[in-house]
Design a protein around this motif. Structure first.
Motif, PDB file in Angstrom:
ATOM      1  N   HIS A 192     -27.457  -6.250  -7.036  1.00  0.00           N
ATOM      2  CA  HIS A 192     -28.763  -5.445  -6.810  1.00  0.00           C
ATOM      3  C   HIS A 192     -29.874  -5.393  -8.426  1.00  0.00           C
ATOM      4  O   HIS A 192     -30.456  -5.257  -8.337  1.00  0.00           O
ATOM      5  N   TYR A 193     -28.398  -5.040  -9.145  1.00  0.00           N
ATOM      6  CA  TYR A 193     -29.552  -5.551 -10.541  1.00  0.00           C
ATOM      7  C   TYR A 193     -29.397  -6.405 -11.264  1.00  0.00           C
ATOM      8  O   TYR A 193     -30.286  -6.931 -12.228  1.00  0.00           O
ATOM      9  N   GLY A 194     -28.451  -7.339 -10.997  1.00  0.00           N
ATOM     10  CA  GLY A 194     -28.434  -8.789 -11.928  1.00  0.00           C
ATOM     11  C   GLY A 194     -27.384  -9.239 -12.910  1.00  0.00           C
ATOM     12  O   GLY A 194     -26.755  -7.649 -13.429  1.00  0.00           O
ATOM     13  N   TRP A 195     -27.367  -9.507 -13.553  1.00  0.00           N
ATOM     14  CA  TRP A 195     -26.320 -10.057 -14.588  1.00  0.00           C
ATOM     15  C   TRP A 195     -27.439  -9.035 -15.524  1.00  0.00           C
ATOM     16  O   TRP A 195     -26.470  -8.554 -16.555  1.00  0.00           O
ATOM     17  N   GLU A 196     -28.000  -9.820 -15.567  1.00  0.00           N
ATOM     18  CA  GLU A 196     -28.579  -9.991 -17.270  1.00  0.00           C
ATOM     19  C   GLU A 196     -29.458  -7.880 -17.586  1.00  0.00           C
ATOM     20  O   GLU A 196     -28.505  -7.147 -18.382  1.00  0.00           O
ATOM     21  N   TYR A 218     -26.652  -5.427 -20.240  1.00  0.00           N
ATOM     22  CA  TYR A 218     -27.364  -4.962 -20.974  1.00  0.00           C
ATOM     23  C   TYR A 218     -26.647  -3.721 -20.486  1.00  0.00           C
ATOM     24  O   TYR A 218     -26.331  -2.887 -21.633  1.00  0.00           O
ATOM     25  N   THR A 219     -26.602  -2.951 -19.590  1.00  0.00           N
ATOM     26  CA  THR A 219     -25.743  -1.633 -20.011  1.00  0.00           C
ATOM     27  C   THR A 219     -24.464  -1.240 -20.111  1.00  0.00           C
ATOM     28  O   THR A 219     -23.957  -0.487 -20.641  1.00  0.00           O
ATOM     29  N   ILE A 220     -23.304  -2.749 -19.619  1.00  0.00           N
ATOM     30  CA  ILE A 220     -22.150  -2.361 -20.236  1.00  0.00           C
ATOM     31  C   ILE A 220     -22.257  -4.008 -20.497  1.00  0.00           C
ATOM     32  O   ILE A 220     -21.795  -5.243 -20.033  1.00  0.00           O
ATOM     33  N   ASN A 221     -22.348  -3.923 -21.858  1.00  0.00           N
ATOM     34  CA  ASN A 221     -22.055  -5.129 -23.165  1.00  0.00           C
ATOM     35  C   ASN A 221     -20.594  -5.816 -22.934  1.00  0.00           C
ATOM     36  O   ASN A 221     -20.380  -5.125 -24.325  1.00  0.00           O
ATOM     37  N   ILE A 222     -20.684  -6.669 -21.735  1.00  0.00           N
ATOM     38  CA  ILE A 222     -19.521  -7.258 -22.685  1.00  0.00           C
ATOM     39  C   ILE A 222     -19.596  -8.345 -22.096  1.00  0.00           C
ATOM     40  O   ILE A 222     -20.414  -9.167 -21.129  1.00  0.00           O
ATOM     41  N   ARG A 223     -18.922  -9.647 -22.757  1.00  0.00           N
ATOM     42  CA  ARG A 223     -19.190 -10.756 -22.764  1.00  0.00           C
ATOM     43  C   ARG A 223     -18.714 -10.879 -21.596  1.00  0.00           C
ATOM     44  O   ARG A 223     -20.393 -11.896 -20.696  1.00  0.00           O
TER      45      ARG A 223
END
Length: 74
Positions: A24-28, A32-37
């Motif tokens: 639905h959103y994609g990794w990018e 961006y929303t949840i800044n985890i590595r």
């Protein structure tokens, strides 16, 4: 086992949540929303599952993002 009719996460596996969010959103956007590595650097379902199973605070954020996606789609 007791039924949980008011719990939208009941019976939904973490892998399914990640796959639906990624589709639905994609990794990018997820990174961006949840800044985890595991979302920002060479993301994959496998690495994300490994991290989220060991990190309760991150899993909670992913589950909240999933619930928000479900609300917007209804």
């Amino acid at each position: 086992m007791a039924s949980q009719p008011n719990n939208p996460l009941h019976g939904v596996k973490l892998e399914q949540i990640l796959m639906e969010l990624q589709a639905h959103y994609g990794w990018e956007y997820m990174g961006y929303t949840i800044n985890i590595r595991c979302f920002t650097h060479d993301p994959s379902i496998k690495s994300s599952l490994k991290f989220l199973r060991r990190t309760p605070w991150a899993r909670t954020k992913v589950e909240q993002m999933y619930l928000q996606m479900l609300e917007k789609n209804n």
